[in-house]
Design an enzyme around this catalytic site. Structure first.
Site, PDB file in Angstrom:
ATOM      1  N   CYS A  46       0.581  -0.882  -0.298  1.00  0.00           N
ATOM      2  CA  CYS A  46       0.188   0.133  -0.007  1.00  0.00           C
ATOM      3  C   CYS A  46       0.889   1.679  -0.333  1.00  0.00           C
ATOM      4  CB  CYS A  46      -0.900   0.101   1.142  1.00  0.00           C
ATOM      5  SG  CYS A  46      -2.459   0.977   1.201  1.00  0.00           S
ATOM      6  N   HIS A  64      -3.944  -5.213  -0.509  1.00  0.00           N
ATOM      7  CA  HIS A  64      -3.626  -5.872   1.184  1.00  0.00           C
ATOM      8  C   HIS A  64      -3.994  -6.990   1.408  1.00  0.00           C
ATOM      9  CE1 HIS A  64      -2.609  -2.382   4.103  1.00  0.00           C
ATOM     10  NE2 HIS A  64      -4.018  -1.574   2.723  1.00  0.00           N
ATOM     11  N   GLU A  75      -2.589  -9.532   3.103  1.00  0.00           N
ATOM     12  CA  GLU A  75      -2.714  -9.979   4.606  1.00  0.00           C
ATOM     13  C   GLU A  75      -4.857  -9.886   4.926  1.00  0.00           C
ATOM     14  OE1 GLU A  75      -4.278  -6.256   4.870  1.00  0.00           O
ATOM     15  OE2 GLU A  75      -2.180  -6.570   4.509  1.00  0.00           O
TER      16      GLU A  75
END
Length: 366
Positions: free
Chosen positions: A258, A344, A346
């Site tokens: 990001c 992202h 995760e």
């Protein structure tokens, strides 16, 4: 003053558009950049994500608060980070037996001013057309002239540096010190779930404040460098660009997510720009150009790397592209063990299609 179901609130947009609704969270007046998140779950993770610092979040899903909060398991940082919250239907009670409290109490304790009872579909359509803008929520001031004067004081996100404010102020360690890999984390506003994805893969982490010098970080002799997500405008972070350029010069593996992706792009001579609306939600389609496979991703960003500059670059190559608007979603630095993605992997909350990227980072260190 305690909020009741009949406590009024107003939402004033920078272009003068006014919405009336009901108060939630804390009685007060607060503003920020308004943006919308399309995720249907994971509101606590959203509110505690440091990347949302300075922003007022519209939850586009209809019901918010119905499963309460779980402080330890679902918080992405040590505090609520958003500047305000807007939703359609807000539930002050919750039905999840594992919840540690209600969302109303959680937001009130954090000092968050919010508004419900808003036609969020109409509000989002307005912002999609007009573009992102500042706003003000108030449950105590209803004079429009007074609200407009306060709204004029809310800083624009473009040109705003926030990472040094939300990052850790002290270095700290995570994981097992006998792990296979030592990873230095440059904290620009990192999410806890990113760190746990690294520790779960056998990494021992030392997390450094955003403005830590390369010399101090390198003295720990890590096997790789991770550059985190975070809030604000990447174009006004020369300190981070300088540090990451030295990460790259060390010839050790570098992974950015990001904001970390945008900083790595600047190291490669690429510029960033503020998007009309940005990407925020759990359902954004991205194509991996190296494998030819597509994945559904979780995203949260209002700035992006210029795709025309990356396509013409000799220093970096495009690896991922957004299938909705063809914006840059990933790059690899040519001749280096360094890569980054705008989304992202995760995905907390969200789908786990992209978690292989953590494994790629581990393989580079191995």
């Amino acid at each position: 003053m305690k909020i009741t179901e009949s406590t009024p609130a107003v939402l004033l947009l920078q272009d003068g558009t006014l919405f009336h609704g009901k108060a939630l969270g804390k009685i007060g007046t607060h503003g920020g950049e308004i943006c919308f998140n399309t995720g249907m779950t994971g509101y606590q993770e959203i509110y505690t994500d440091p990347s949302y610092a300075g922003q007022v979040i519209i939850n586009t899903t209809a019901h918010i608060g119905n499963y309460g909060v779980m402080d330890a398991q679902e918080a992405e940082s040590n505090q609520v980070q958003i500047a305000g919250m807007v939703c359609n239907e807000f539930s002050s009670v919750n039905s999840r037996f594992t919840a540690t409290g209600s969302l109303q109490d959680y937001l009130e304790k954090a000092g968050i001013v919010g508004i419900s009872g808003i036609d969020t579909r109409a509000l989002v359509r307005h912002i999609r057309t007009k573009g992102v803008m500042n706003c003000l929520i108030s449950s105590e001031i209803f004079d429009i002239d007074s609200l407009q004067k306060q709204l004029a004081k809310v800083p624009d996100m473009e040109g705003l540096e926030l990472s040094s404010q939300v990052c850790t102020q002290e270095t700290y360690f995570l994981g097992n010190e006998n792990s296979d890999f030592k990873v230095a984390v440059l904290d620009l506003g990192v999410k806890k779930s990113i760190l746990s994805n690294l520790t779960d893969r056998g990494c021992y982490l030392k997390v450094f404040p955003a403005k830590t010098s390369f010399e101090e970080i390198a003295a720990w002799q890590p096997d790789g460098y991770f550059v985190s997500n975070g809030p604000g405008d990447p174009a006004v972070m020369p300190y981070a660009v300088e540090t990451v350029s030295q990460f790259l010069a060390s010839d050790k593996p570098v992974f950015g997510i990001c904001l970390g992706h945008q900083i790595l792009a600047q190291v490669c001579g690429l510029s960033t720009y503020k998007m009309h609306n940005g990407h925020r939600g759990l359902n954004h389609p991205v194509k991996n150009l190296e494998t030819g496979l597509s994945e559904i991703t979780s995203q949260n960003h209002g700035f992006a790397v210029r795709v025309e500059e990356l396509s013409a670059s000799s220093q970096a190559s495009l690896t991922h592209i957004n299938l909705n608007d063809q914006t840059v979603e990933g790059l690899r630095v040519n001749g280096k063990k360094a890569f980054s993605v705008q989304h992202h992997p995760e995905a907390s909350p969200g789908p786990h299609d992209s978690r292989y990227l953590f494994d790629q980072f581990i393989d580079l260190m191995r």
